[in-house]
Enzyme design. Structure first.
Site, PDB file in Angstrom:
ATOM      1  N   LYS A 177      40.517  28.029 -24.499  1.00 27.45           N
ATOM      2  CA  LYS A 177      39.962  29.211 -24.982  1.00 27.45           C
ATOM      3  C   LYS A 177      38.623  28.813 -25.644  1.00 27.45           C
ATOM      4  O   LYS A 177      38.164  27.669 -25.775  1.00 27.45           O
ATOM      5  CB  LYS A 177      40.872  29.899 -26.065  1.00 27.45           C
TER       6      LYS A 177
ATOM      7  N   TYR B  46      13.515  25.454 -47.944  1.00 29.68           N
ATOM      8  CA  TYR B  46      13.478  26.725 -48.512  1.00 29.68           C
ATOM      9  C   TYR B  46      14.065  26.730 -49.940  1.00 29.68           C
ATOM     10  O   TYR B  46      14.920  26.155 -50.191  1.00 29.68           O
ATOM     11  CB  TYR B  46      14.318  27.571 -47.608  1.00 29.68           C
TER      12      TYR B  46
HETATM   13  C1  LIG Z   1      44.604  28.277 -30.228  1.00 28.82           C
HETATM   14  C2  LIG Z   1      45.989  28.295 -29.960  1.00 28.82           C
HETATM   15  C3  LIG Z   1      46.506  26.958 -29.622  1.00 28.82           C
HETATM   16  C4  LIG Z   1      45.989  25.721 -29.527  1.00 28.82           C
HETATM   17  O1  LIG Z   1      45.891  25.319 -31.012  1.00 28.82           O
HETATM   18  P1  LIG Z   1      45.036  23.800 -31.498  1.00 28.82           P
HETATM   19  O2  LIG Z   1      45.550  23.979 -32.969  1.00 28.82           O
HETATM   20  O3  LIG Z   1      43.692  24.185 -30.992  1.00 28.82           O
HETATM   21  O4  LIG Z   1      45.832  23.016 -30.794  1.00 28.82           O
HETATM   22  C5  LIG Z   1      47.881  27.319 -28.974  1.00 28.82           C
HETATM   23  N1  LIG Z   1      48.698  28.498 -29.001  1.00 28.82           N
HETATM   24  C6  LIG Z   1      47.927  29.360 -29.481  1.00 28.82           C
HETATM   25  C7  LIG Z   1      48.809  30.873 -29.546  1.00 28.82           C
HETATM   26  C8  LIG Z   1      46.781  29.266 -29.951  1.00 28.82           C
HETATM   27  O5  LIG Z   1      45.988  30.700 -30.583  1.00 28.82           O
END
Ligand SMILES: *Cc1c(COP(=O)(O)O)cnc(C)c1O
Length: 385
Positions: A57, A278
């Protein structure tokens, strides 16, 4: 500035030998696809007999899903997870038919046909999504694949256990739906001894007992390291594939995947008492030599690392002085031999001896956010698996 994606691997880490596009860019992000694949194999092994999926994702956590996902597919990964329908549609174009692509948010209302057309498997998170998928199945006159998510203790996505119990009192609750997986997600898996882990495992066991014969998935990256009782039939790592430590506070078993090198745009010597950057948030407490480098908060170098972040010139640690600007930051190179920090040379913002998790900690965040913030202006180099 245009996003420049190098298609040819360039193993060089030396500013003097970078190709011209890399030399022109303010900073260069090198993504080691071989390390991603090694991390995948390591996690698959740790998961014992469970199938190892890959969570890609958010553009594979900012690293480029169009390069990461094919590398994982070539390494044997057949199950991918994305968050949104649009991510799923884009990934289907990248991977072609074959691998299973699951959409964690499921299909938005009225977009179910798009989900089906791209051969994506929706995660059904509630009664409305289930009803819509059943309607589509009836309209098409065939059964449609789906994943059921049940909330076992995170209060985020999925049917509550009470919803599930209620659902299962209906005569044929999944009519027209081919459930390929029942899944849940751990809230506290990065804390080995958190009591919620055992509670969720027990709750998940009773969920599975209500859905006999359906493959099950509970663990993401950290959950894999909680032990075999958490592995079920399929594990869903994301962050660990990309080098984030799945067990904070313990040695990181994952191979580093990213290196971020920024060019030195300017060097200057300042006298004691001179205000730096800054707000004069830093003031030279002695005669100092400063290096201005080409990465700032517009590139995802988080402003919260102001006055706290570190970079490296070879073995020499360099402190971020004062506030991170939009396009640059200022480093203290006072004590570094000048040949290690030449004008136009590079420093490591993320790299050997200064990994993602250290960078995240200095910015008061987690490796996940450092990765997904990585900017569009970086010149990207992919080292092939
Ligand atoms: C993002 C996500 C994962 C992966 O999680 P990581 O901690 O990055 O391994 C797995 N299952 C769900 C439902 C997620 O939202």
């Amino acid at each position: 500035m245009m996003v420049s994606v190098a298609r040819s691997p360039d193993p060089s880490h030396d500013g003097a030998h970078m190709d011209s596009a890399a030399q022109r860019a303010g900073a260069v992000l090198t993504v080691d696809l071989g390390a991603v694949v090694e991390n995948y194999r390591f996690l698959r092994k740790r998961a014992g007999g469970a199938v190892c999926a890959a969570v890609v994702k958010a553009d594979a956590y900012g690293l480029g899903v169009d390069r990461i996902a094919p590398a994982l597919a070539r390494a044997g990964c057949r199950d991918f997870f994305v968050a949104t329908l649009d991510e799923g549609m884009a990934l289907r174009n990248v991977l072609g038919l074959g691998p299973r692509i699951a959409v964690l948010h499921g299909a938005p209302p009225r977009a179910e046909p798009d989900c089906l057309a791209a051969h994506l498997v929706p995660v059904l998170n509630g009664a409305e999504q289930l009803a819509a998928w059943r309607r589509l199945a009836r309209d098409r006159g065939r059964s449609l694949p789906a994943i059921l998510q049940v909330d076992t203790g995170m209060a985020r996505f999925g049917f509550s256990q009470a919803d599930l119990a209620h659902l299962l009192t209906a005569p044929d609750p999944f009519e027209g739906v081919a459930l390929g997986l029942v899944m849940s997600h751990l809230a506290c898996a990065d804390t080995l001894d958190h009591p919620a882990n055992a509670e969720q495992r027990v709750a998940f066991r009773s969920v599975r007992a209500r859905l006999p014969g359906i493959p099950a998935s509970l663990a993401a990256s950290s959950g894999i390291f909680l032990g075999p009782e958490f592995h079920a039939d399929l594990v869903r790592p994301g962050a660990a594939l990309y080098g984030v430590n799945p067990q904070p506070g313990r040695p990181n078993p994952m191979r580093p995947v990213v290196r971020l090198q920024a060019h030195i745009l300017q060097l200057r010597d300042v006298a004691t008492g001179v205000g730096i950057g800054y707000g004069h948030a830093a003031v030279a407490h002695r005669p100092m030599r400063l290096a201005v480098v080409a990465a700032g908060y517009a590139d995802g170098y988080l402003r919260s690392a102001s006055g706290r972040g570190m970079a490296f010139a070879g073995p020499y640690p360099l402190s971020v002085l004062g506030r991170v600007s939009m396009d640059s930051l200022i480093l203290d190179v006072t004590d570094v031999p000048p040949e290690h920090v030449p004008l136009g040379g590079c420093v490591d913002l993320i790299g050997p001896g200064h990994g993602l998790d250290a960078v995240a900690e200095a910015a008061g965040t987690i490796g996940y956010e450092v990765l997904t913030s990585l900017g569009a202006r970086y010149h990207r180099i992919y080292r092939e698996a």
